[in-house]
Design an enzyme around this catalytic site. Sequence first.
Site, short mmCIF file in Angstrom:
data_model
loop_
_atom_site.label_atom_id
_atom_site.label_comp_id
_atom_site.label_asym_id
_atom_site.label_seq_id
_atom_site.Cartn_x
_atom_site.Cartn_y
_atom_site.Cartn_z
N SER A 184 -18.82 -33.16 -12.77
CA SER A 184 -19.94 -34.03 -12.45
C SER A 184 -19.76 -35.44 -13.02
O SER A 184 -18.83 -36.15 -12.64
CB SER A 184 -21.24 -33.39 -12.94
OG SER A 184 -22.36 -34.07 -12.48
N ASP A 333 -19.47 -35.74 -8.54
CA ASP A 333 -19.53 -34.75 -7.45
C ASP A 333 -20.64 -35.04 -6.47
O ASP A 333 -20.92 -34.23 -5.58
CB ASP A 333 -19.66 -33.33 -8.01
CG ASP A 333 -20.97 -33.09 -8.75
OD1 ASP A 333 -21.56 -34.07 -9.26
OD2 ASP A 333 -21.42 -31.94 -8.82
N ASP A 335 -23.91 -35.10 -6.56
CA ASP A 335 -25.17 -34.37 -6.46
C ASP A 335 -26.32 -35.17 -7.06
O ASP A 335 -27.45 -34.71 -7.09
CB ASP A 335 -25.08 -32.97 -7.09
CG ASP A 335 -24.79 -33.00 -8.59
OD1 ASP A 335 -24.55 -34.09 -9.14
OD2 ASP A 335 -24.80 -31.91 -9.20
#
Length: 539
Positions: A184, A333, A335
Amino acid sequence: MTIGEKIAALRISADISQEQLAEKISVSRQSVSKWEMDQALPQIDKVLQLCELFGISTDELLCEKISLLEKEPAKRQKNKYFGTDGFRGEANMTLTSMQAYRVGRFLGWYYSSPLSGCHKTGYRPRIVIGKDTRRSSYMLEYSIVAGITASGADAYMLHVTTTPSVSYVTRQDEFDCGIMITASHNPFYDNGIKVINRYGEKLDDETTPLIEAYIDGDLSALGVAGDDLPLATREKIGCIVDYSSGRNRYVGYLISLASHSYKHLKIGLDCANGASWMIAKSVFGALGAQTTVIGADPNGLNVNENCGSTHIENLCKLVREQHLDVGFAFDGDADRCIAVDSNGNIVDGDAMMYILGKRLKSRGILNDDTLVATIMSNSGLITSLSEVGIKCVQTNVGDRFVYECMQENDYGLGGEQSGHIILKKYATTGDGILTAIMITEELCDSKLSLSELASPVKLYPQYTQNIRVKDKGAVLSDADVLSAKDEVEKLINGKGRVLLRQSGTEPVIRIMIESESEEKCHEYAKIIADKIIEKGHNA
């Protein structure tokens, strides 16, 4: 056999899915899943419906232990490797290629075994895998794929893609599970393994300890005799399939959600040299936007390095200097998303939740006029939402907890200040590009600027200081540290708040202060930080 195991066995023998069972007895699919994992128990009226549906007596289902209906749901246990956001650590230090291989071995075996409760013995599982741009992602990907195929399952490779795309493809194409290799927003030398269930959600708490047991070589928990899981041979060895088409269909899905052309908008994108470096530009370009992109030159070592949602200053500068209408920054990533208005000011997850909450409420699709945030959200958000008739439920930190609360209460919107925002109508996880699209849709519909849309949100100045420590638990139980926290709370005197918590993925303690001024926030955080250092907890 527990009640949950009986429900799962009855459902499988009747050849119906969790969704079909949920529909038949008017509950959410999440409720059925929690029953089967013994994390919750059905209400008595649902027990009666289950018995009628499966043609059994209540005694047969409950073993006459009716008092079990009052049992508390199981508490989430602390895992050894998997935190709130998967198995994460420094590549080849905390997270090794051998461990990744064993994760693949387990998942390939598990989804063809009766233990999963998904399929009968002999079934050939299908698992889809994506990764971000870190150098170690390739190493871990090949290790996981080797493990999956060695156990007799087929591995479908999306290659470099975003976490929400893996979630989407897993759910839409009915894979047994999905795997995303990413850390992340962490630096390039860290990496992680996120496992996603077939509904596009994070893996349940029942399966995770089984993976950990196998990583540590404990086969007793799996009910397997011998030294290792069986290896597939001959034609039973799994196949490796290039599945970039799945990623392309996800891009098409995002494009389909927009109802406007963005041809009159100048949009800046910061892709963090991460998983969105191709996808974000493709989506906004297809929608007609004039895009200016930074953080789109990954080399394996520069993910999140002075770019992306954790280093928003570069996008702020770009938007100001290029006179752009809006900017969106993603993390490694993709998100999460942080926005920047045309003046170069940051619009964080709290402000975006306010904007999206008002949007959904005005359309009558914000269930119970409620959204879900975490305890890290600014106190000013709660006040601002209240002024427009929106309630806010707060959970522990982590998009997983936000999503669980949304599922249990059928709420449609939730998220975190960091930019993880879940729009349940469209996705089962935070999706930075989706969030950016929905904010842009509101710009088009309202004909207002982002600064105008966010202006009603009056936030307290907030500051978070992160301290790397040797033992997070020791810090949070240290009487002197807690005394320093109490001292700060007295100084704040109700005009803000203090929050001391541990990171779920790093050896870090976070000190979050809200107060009347930035200066006070820094001053109060220093009091607690100094005490942590004085007591020798810092790493």
